[in-house]
Design an enzyme around this catalytic site. Structure first.
Site, PDB file in Angstrom:
ATOM      1  N   LYS A 209       8.499  22.630 -13.223  1.00  0.00           N
ATOM      2  CA  LYS A 209       7.468  21.092 -13.343  1.00  0.00           C
ATOM      3  C   LYS A 209       7.501  21.631 -11.101  1.00  0.00           C
ATOM      4  CE  LYS A 209       6.090  17.471 -13.508  1.00  0.00           C
ATOM      5  NZ  LYS A 209       6.320  16.192 -15.165  1.00  0.00           N
TER       6      LYS A 209
ATOM      7  N   HIS B  28       0.171  13.511 -28.906  1.00  0.00           N
ATOM      8  CA  HIS B  28       0.111  12.598 -29.092  1.00  0.00           C
ATOM      9  C   HIS B  28      -0.343  11.386 -30.457  1.00  0.00           C
ATOM     10  CE1 HIS B  28      -0.431  13.077 -24.712  1.00  0.00           C
ATOM     11  NE2 HIS B  28       1.091  12.392 -24.488  1.00  0.00           N
TER      12      HIS B  28
ATOM     13  N   ASN C 252       0.565  20.404 -20.673  1.00  0.00           N
ATOM     14  CA  ASN C 252       0.194  20.077 -22.091  1.00  0.00           C
ATOM     15  C   ASN C 252       0.486  20.323 -23.512  1.00  0.00           C
ATOM     16  OD1 ASN C 252       0.088  17.295 -19.653  1.00  0.00           O
ATOM     17  ND2 ASN C 252      -2.142  17.959 -20.061  1.00  0.00           N
TER      18      ASN C 252
ATOM     19  N   LYS D 253       3.082  11.498 -11.243  1.00  0.00           N
ATOM     20  CA  LYS D 253       3.124  10.537 -11.788  1.00  0.00           C
ATOM     21  C   LYS D 253       3.199   9.325 -12.270  1.00  0.00           C
ATOM     22  CE  LYS D 253      -0.360  14.183 -14.597  1.00  0.00           C
ATOM     23  NZ  LYS D 253      -0.332  14.486 -15.976  1.00  0.00           N
TER      24      LYS D 253
ATOM     25  N   ARG E   5      -1.729  22.842 -14.229  1.00  0.00           N
ATOM     26  CA  ARG E   5      -0.661  21.666 -14.190  1.00  0.00           C
ATOM     27  C   ARG E   5      -0.925  21.405 -15.671  1.00  0.00           C
ATOM     28  NH1 ARG E   5       1.536  16.000 -11.071  1.00  0.00           N
ATOM     29  NH2 ARG E   5       2.879  15.708 -12.366  1.00  0.00           N
TER      30      ARG E   5
ATOM     31  N   HIS F 172       8.948  10.597 -28.577  1.00  0.00           N
ATOM     32  CA  HIS F 172       7.774  11.492 -27.696  1.00  0.00           C
ATOM     33  C   HIS F 172       8.272  13.123 -27.856  1.00  0.00           C
ATOM     34  CE1 HIS F 172       4.487  13.185 -24.576  1.00  0.00           C
ATOM     35  NE2 HIS F 172       5.656  13.866 -24.096  1.00  0.00           N
TER      36      HIS F 172
ATOM     37  N   HIS G 148       1.094  18.891 -26.635  1.00  0.00           N
ATOM     38  CA  HIS G 148       1.200  17.192 -26.233  1.00  0.00           C
ATOM     39  C   HIS G 148      -0.327  16.483 -26.570  1.00  0.00           C
ATOM     40  CE1 HIS G 148       3.986  17.378 -23.117  1.00  0.00           C
ATOM     41  NE2 HIS G 148       3.844  16.865 -23.196  1.00  0.00           N
TER      42      HIS G 148
ATOM     43  N   GLU H 100      -3.228  17.578 -11.439  1.00  0.00           N
ATOM     44  CA  GLU H 100      -3.981  18.193 -12.831  1.00  0.00           C
ATOM     45  C   GLU H 100      -5.383  18.489 -12.535  1.00  0.00           C
ATOM     46  OE1 GLU H 100      -2.031  16.384 -15.389  1.00  0.00           O
ATOM     47  OE2 GLU H 100      -3.979  17.287 -17.072  1.00  0.00           O
TER      48      GLU H 100
ATOM     49  N   ARG I  57       0.853  -1.316   0.042  1.00  0.00           N
ATOM     50  CA  ARG I  57       0.337   0.043  -0.222  1.00  0.00           C
ATOM     51  C   ARG I  57       1.061   1.491  -0.032  1.00  0.00           C
ATOM     52  NH1 ARG I  57      -2.913  -3.327   3.939  1.00  0.00           N
ATOM     53  NH2 ARG I  57      -4.573  -4.202   3.059  1.00  0.00           N
TER      54      ARG I  57
ATOM     55  N   GLU J 157      10.652  19.177 -24.427  1.00  0.00           N
ATOM     56  CA  GLU J 157      10.474  19.062 -23.176  1.00  0.00           C
ATOM     57  C   GLU J 157      10.481  20.324 -21.980  1.00  0.00           C
ATOM     58  OE1 GLU J 157       7.205  17.287 -21.837  1.00  0.00           O
ATOM     59  OE2 GLU J 157       7.936  16.496 -23.026  1.00  0.00           O
TER      60      GLU J 157
HETATM   61  N1  LIG Z   1       5.353  10.419 -15.476  1.00  0.00           N
HETATM   62  C1  LIG Z   1       5.145  11.473 -15.921  1.00  0.00           C
HETATM   63  O1  LIG Z   1       4.613  12.622 -15.507  1.00  0.00           O
HETATM   64  C2  LIG Z   1       6.166  11.640 -16.949  1.00  0.00           C
HETATM   65  C3  LIG Z   1       5.938  12.397 -18.389  1.00  0.00           C
HETATM   66  C4  LIG Z   1       7.033  12.259 -19.257  1.00  0.00           C
HETATM   67  C5  LIG Z   1       6.627  10.909 -20.461  1.00  0.00           C
HETATM   68  N2  LIG Z   1       6.435   9.603 -18.937  1.00  0.00           N
HETATM   69  C6  LIG Z   1       7.088   8.751 -19.688  1.00  0.00           C
HETATM   70  O2  LIG Z   1       8.237   8.664 -20.028  1.00  0.00           O
HETATM   71  C7  LIG Z   1       8.698   7.169 -20.649  1.00  0.00           C
HETATM   72  C8  LIG Z   1       9.581   7.710 -21.896  1.00  0.00           C
HETATM   73  O3  LIG Z   1      10.927   8.395 -21.343  1.00  0.00           O
HETATM   74  P1  LIG Z   1      11.958   8.702 -21.622  1.00  0.00           P
HETATM   75  O4  LIG Z   1      12.320   8.969 -22.422  1.00  0.00           O
HETATM   76  O5  LIG Z   1      13.040   8.272 -20.897  1.00  0.00           O
HETATM   77  O6  LIG Z   1      12.165   7.134 -22.081  1.00  0.00           O
HETATM   78  P2  LIG Z   1      13.265   5.726 -21.976  1.00  0.00           P
HETATM   79  O7  LIG Z   1      13.421   5.310 -20.382  1.00  0.00           O
HETATM   80  O8  LIG Z   1      12.959   4.473 -22.688  1.00  0.00           O
HETATM   81  O9  LIG Z   1      14.297   6.451 -22.291  1.00  0.00           O
HETATM   82  C9  LIG Z   1      15.414   5.816 -23.658  1.00  0.00           C
HETATM   83  C10 LIG Z   1      16.043   4.973 -23.586  1.00  0.00           C
HETATM   84  O10 LIG Z   1      17.329   5.437 -22.874  1.00  0.00           O
HETATM   85  C11 LIG Z   1      18.395   4.724 -22.519  1.00  0.00           C
HETATM   86  N3  LIG Z   1      19.114   5.503 -21.312  1.00  0.00           N
HETATM   87  C12 LIG Z   1      18.546   5.581 -20.385  1.00  0.00           C
HETATM   88  N4  LIG Z   1      19.353   5.956 -19.270  1.00  0.00           N
HETATM   89  C13 LIG Z   1      20.533   6.034 -20.146  1.00  0.00           C
HETATM   90  C14 LIG Z   1      22.435   7.162 -19.897  1.00  0.00           C
HETATM   91  N5  LIG Z   1      22.819   7.833 -19.648  1.00  0.00           N
HETATM   92  N6  LIG Z   1      22.973   6.776 -21.066  1.00  0.00           N
HETATM   93  C15 LIG Z   1      22.359   5.626 -21.900  1.00  0.00           C
HETATM   94  N7  LIG Z   1      21.379   5.109 -22.420  1.00  0.00           N
HETATM   95  C16 LIG Z   1      20.701   5.792 -21.429  1.00  0.00           C
HETATM   96  C17 LIG Z   1      17.109   3.277 -22.195  1.00  0.00           C
HETATM   97  O11 LIG Z   1      17.431   2.734 -21.946  1.00  0.00           O
HETATM   98  C18 LIG Z   1      16.152   3.534 -23.179  1.00  0.00           C
HETATM   99  O12 LIG Z   1      16.642   2.652 -23.996  1.00  0.00           O
HETATM  100  C19 LIG Z   1       7.407   6.917 -21.037  1.00  0.00           C
HETATM  101  O13 LIG Z   1       7.052   6.265 -20.997  1.00  0.00           O
HETATM  102  C20 LIG Z   1       6.159   7.900 -21.192  1.00  0.00           C
HETATM  103  O14 LIG Z   1       4.851   7.652 -20.650  1.00  0.00           O
HETATM  104  C21 LIG Z   1       6.390   9.622 -17.950  1.00  0.00           C
END
Ligand SMILES: NC(=O)c1ccc[n+]([C@@H]2O[C@H](COP(=O)([O-])OP(=O)(O)OC[C@H]3O[C@@H](n4cnc5c(N)ncnc54)[C@H](O)[C@@H]3O)[C@@H](O)[C@H]2O)c1
Length: 357
Positions: free
Chosen positions: A226, A251, A244, A143, A240, A264, A247, A236, A121, A185
């Protein structure tokens, strides 16, 4: 070191930003009152690069850490993979006060946060983001989610981390395309909240990809904005939603072109340009704003031109994203650099935008 606080009363937490911070995570966690067992969730790529240093730092501060390595990729951000993390936590008798550390990009961070929100939990979790996107966006704000076959991030919870440790040095191993995607971003924060920051990015656009002091400054300011927005509207209900910007368009671009075609951040970059065009078309801002958005986005090597889709598919996809069936949809639009507002936009206006592209 730069420390920024996300102000959420008893659940407030620090974002610490410093070159070389990875090797200090153990000591910093000890300062925050953690001790004993700690689980580190990562993937093979990031684990090979950085888990050794993190584990060493944890052991050096008296923790008993163990590693949970998940497969790399968005397709593994699922409830099934989360279940394998629960299994490992149970096997290692992780208790209510034992922290879970997410070492990786947004995929690892979102999934680990979701596991932390639900295991026993709710147990504490720490973000050690290693992509630019996760450092400036996903690690802050609580999130957490996994994907469902019917849509991204459909299963999740708002659940804040106890701390975010950002070491800009880890970006040196990140693919340049990933760095650019994260910059979308960063640019977004300037447009929605801070004209001086936008101007700073314009002046330093060629240096940002060099991963030096300018990028660290950009990470700091992005996290400040942020933190401010999340502190004012955690779940949100209002403010917040300005995060977006671009976005809804983004999307739709990701969904219609098939996930993975655009990153993205690339889709958001195009989306921000479209939001600027729409804002100007509706008389909210002048064409100079559109030119500045386009100029900055392009100068860091991000796209602005959308791929071609049938206008009906485009609008339908945005409706699905907004989960609305009525005529009107709400978009974050730009009044001037640093000021945005949420506006209702009709289908005719979207069709006119599309026809003019
Ligand atoms: N929670 C939120 O508020 C929020 C906001 C935006 C996006 N997201 C989510 O984030 C995700 C995308 O995240 P991302 O863009 O970081 O992608 P990711 O986590 O897939 O990382 C991208 C690639 O980079 C590699 N990588 C990570 N760090 C590295 C480093 N230092 N050196 C070399 N390679 C490295 C990873 O292994 C992966 O292959 C999506 O699932 C999206 O929905 C969440």
């Amino acid at each position: 070191m730069r420390t920024i606080t996300v102000e959420l009363g008893e659940r407030s937490y620090p974002i610490m930003i410093k070159s070389g911070l990875l090797s200090e995570v153990g000591a910093r966690m000890k300062d925050l009152g953690f001790k004993g067992k700690a689980a580190v969730v990562t993937n093979p790529l990031v684990g090979d690069l950085y888990a050794g240093e993190l584990l060493k730092s944890l052991k050096g501060s008296g923790f008993s850490p163990f590693l949970i390595t998940l497969p790399d990729g968005e397709e593994y951000k699922t409830i099934e993979v989360a279940t394998t993390v629960y299994d490992a936590l149970i096997e290692n008798t992780m208790e209510r006060n034992s922290p879970i550390i997410a070492l990786g990009g947004g995929v690892i961070g979102d999934l680990t946060g979701f596991v932390a929100a639900t295991y026993l939990r709710g147990v504490p979790y720490i973000q050690v983001p290693t992509t630019l996107l996760s450092q400036v966006d996903s690690s802050v704000g609580g999130k957490t989610a996994v994907n469902h076959p019917r849509g991204k991030n459909l299963i999740g919870a708002f659940y804040q981390p106890r701390a975010v440790f950002i070491d800009p040095d880890v970006l040196k191993t990140l693919d340049a395309r990933e760095v650019r995607a994260g910059l979308a971003e960063v640019i977004k924060y300037g447009i929605i909240r801070d004209p001086a920051f936008f101007a700073f990015l314009e002046e330093n656009s060629s240096k940002l990809l060099g991963l030096g002091a300018e990028l660290t400054r950009a990470i700091e300011r992005s996290c400040e904005i942020k933190a401010e927005v999340v502190g004012a509207d955690e779940t949100e209900q209002g403010l917040r939603s300005i995060l977006n910007l671009g976005h809804t368009f983004g999307h739709a671009i990701e969904a219609l072109s098939g996930y993975g075609t655009y990153k993205h951040g690339e889709a958001v970059a195009i989306g921000m340009y479209l939001a600027a065009r729409l804002s100007a078309a509706l008389g909210l801002c002048d064409s100079g704003v559109v030119e500045r958005v386009k100029g900055l986005v392009s100068s860091v090597g991000l796209p602005t031109e959308p791929p071609e889709f049938a206008v009906e598919a485009w609008i339908e996809s945005m409706r699905l994203d907004k989960k609305v069936s009525s005529e009107a949809m709400r978009f974050v639009l730009i009044k001037r650099i640093g000021t945005v507002s949420l506006e209702v936009v009709g289908e005719e206006e979207l069709k006119a935008l599309y026809a003019g592209l």
